[in-house]
Scaffold this active site. Sequence first.
Site, PDB file in Angstrom:
ATOM      1  N   LYS A  27     -17.693   0.216   5.065  1.00 36.21           N
ATOM      2  CA  LYS A  27     -18.098  -0.795   4.092  1.00 36.21           C
ATOM      3  C   LYS A  27     -19.585  -0.710   3.773  1.00 36.21           C
ATOM      4  CE  LYS A  27     -17.334  -5.652   2.942  1.00 36.21           C
ATOM      5  NZ  LYS A  27     -16.723  -6.936   3.382  1.00 36.21           N
ATOM      6  N   GLU A  47       0.805  -1.219   0.000  1.00 31.40           N
ATOM      7  CA  GLU A  47       0.000   0.000   0.000  1.00 31.40           C
ATOM      8  C   GLU A  47       0.836   1.267   0.000  1.00 31.40           C
ATOM      9  OE1 GLU A  47      -2.583  -3.209   1.934  1.00 31.40           O
ATOM     10  OE2 GLU A  47      -0.504  -2.496   2.185  1.00 31.40           O
ATOM     11  N   MET A  57      24.370   7.984   2.806  1.00 34.45           N
ATOM     12  CA  MET A  57      24.376   9.307   3.427  1.00 34.45           C
ATOM     13  C   MET A  57      24.592   9.215   4.931  1.00 34.45           C
ATOM     14  SD  MET A  57      24.386  12.486   2.742  1.00 34.45           S
ATOM     15  CE  MET A  57      23.552  12.919   1.214  1.00 34.45           C
ATOM     16  N   PHE A  75     -12.286  -5.949  13.803  1.00 38.96           N
ATOM     17  CA  PHE A  75     -11.197  -6.504  12.998  1.00 38.96           C
ATOM     18  C   PHE A  75     -10.803  -5.527  11.889  1.00 38.96           C
ATOM     19  CE2 PHE A  75      -9.870  -9.094   9.268  1.00 38.96           C
ATOM     20  CZ  PHE A  75      -8.679  -9.577   9.791  1.00 38.96           C
ATOM     21  N   GLN A  76      -9.528  -5.237  11.804  1.00 40.63           N
ATOM     22  CA  GLN A  76      -8.941  -4.311  10.829  1.00 40.63           C
ATOM     23  C   GLN A  76      -9.577  -2.919  10.891  1.00 40.63           C
ATOM     24  OE1 GLN A  76      -8.747  -6.238   6.920  1.00 40.63           O
ATOM     25  NE2 GLN A  76      -6.727  -7.042   7.462  1.00 40.63           N
TER      26      GLN A  76
END
Length: 555
Positions: A160, A48, A468, A110-111
């Site tokens: 949802k 993602e 760096m 959940f999630q």
Amino acid sequence: MITGAEIIIKSLEEEGVEVVFGYPGGAVIPLYDKLYDSSLKHVLVRHEQAAAHAADGYARATGKTGVAIATSGPGATNLVTGIATAAMDSIPMVVFTGQVALPAIGRDSFQEADITGITLPIVKHSYLVRDVNELAATIRAAFHLAGTGRRGPVLIDLPKDIQTAMAEFSYPQEINFRGYRVPGEPKAAMIYQAAKTIGLSRKPVIYAGGGVITSGAAEELTELAEKAQIPVTTTLMGKGSIPENHSLSLGMLGMHGTVYANYAISESDLLIAVGARFSDRVTGRLDAFAPQAKVIHIDIDLAEIGKNVRAHYPLHGDVKVVLRELLKRIEAPQSGEWLEQIARWKEEYPLTYQQNGDQIKPQYVIEQICELTKGEAIITTEVGQNQMWAAQYYKAIKPRCFISSGGLGTMGYGLPAAVGAQTGCPDDLVISVSGDGSFQMNMQELATIVQCQLPVKIAILNNGYLGMVRQWQELFHDKRYSQTELIPVPDYVKLAEAYGIKGCRVQRSEDVRPVLEQAIKHPGPVLMDFVVAKDENVYPMVPPGGSINKDAMGG
């Protein structure tokens, strides 16, 4: 009556969106079901974070608003780094995140993650949609906010059940916000004063930032520089504001800027800051930055004007609009002696490095890329030494062709940004310049490149270090190289071949140009592993806390 998911698709089509970058999951399945039959092109990334970076790269390369999609919980939180990257660099992006159903919010479902709360400091605005009847207007508002004023990311959180709820579709053509106004032209009196001050100056310098690129004002800026014969230095984000092969170009200023750009700033009597925010990497010690100069500051964000450096002549407005007004009134200053002085500095303090036998110097790789592409390719970079060498030695001759994470400095940005840039500009040559440390952060996007048949060329400057950080450890921490050597080093050629990408390793300087030539001619993606000098440092360098007028190391 259509579903919320269908409303999202139709709204995106109304906005002229052609491509979205995303990764599906449980909370966005209804949306992905409607994407299946839509006219939108979907680019399936492999993480993602890469969706946000690809949408960002797409936006920088095309000037359009990028779109990213992820599911709820970890999908949404994986976007955070990419959202912050876009926010710091003022990149227009609309991010859609799935969310658990409305009745489940706040129950540690959940999630579930409070993504609007998590991203509050790094978005221009965010929405949690609670009514499907407000969905279309919300999307219209998000695109308006993202793409006007000081650009930036806007997040829309989609429960949802909102995606499956039914409503009539009506897309608003106009949107108004209380208290939100896109600035118009500055007052004529301020323009007149600024133009008069420019005409009276003797050592003027234009300091151009990313706002020039965002507003599409590179042509106006170059015209101003030529009409008034004023030298131009740019930030990392401002590269391409003026062709860097132009006689008035000073290249980049600041910590790793050219000596002559920093000297010009330090000796100037007038600094014209255009779409720039006076970052600490540009100014060094603030009390020693442009100490003799009056400052004209042009910016679309009023909060930036005077934030770090006092503006004697504040011009609040869109850079393109302000420059057009200035061009109507400008009179050229008597800057002949000043330009002669700068020419002497350029001759005395050029960018340079030492070539040792067959050893590949990273600067040489960038020089060859620049020569072969004539500065017209789209370059994306990772962050670190590779980024600075690219900024120093790749002479960008047009806007939107140098794409890099400036403000946040995000490792892992360059490869997915190249995916976005190549998707948005399919006919352009896109080259991703990477350090081996940064490349490993999102190297799974090689799969996206293959799946989407993107002919991205990848140049890894492989020194086996987090370069760096190693450089700072060498210079400021007694060479105590703590956790900066990358062992084991992957075989990048085998990795490329495992994905079906042409790969090649380059270990001698004489092979650099032939390999680059072959890669550019190759119709598909190519990964080039350039084994470069391990201990090469980026110079010039102004140490942290130093002054850009006298403290540069190695330059």
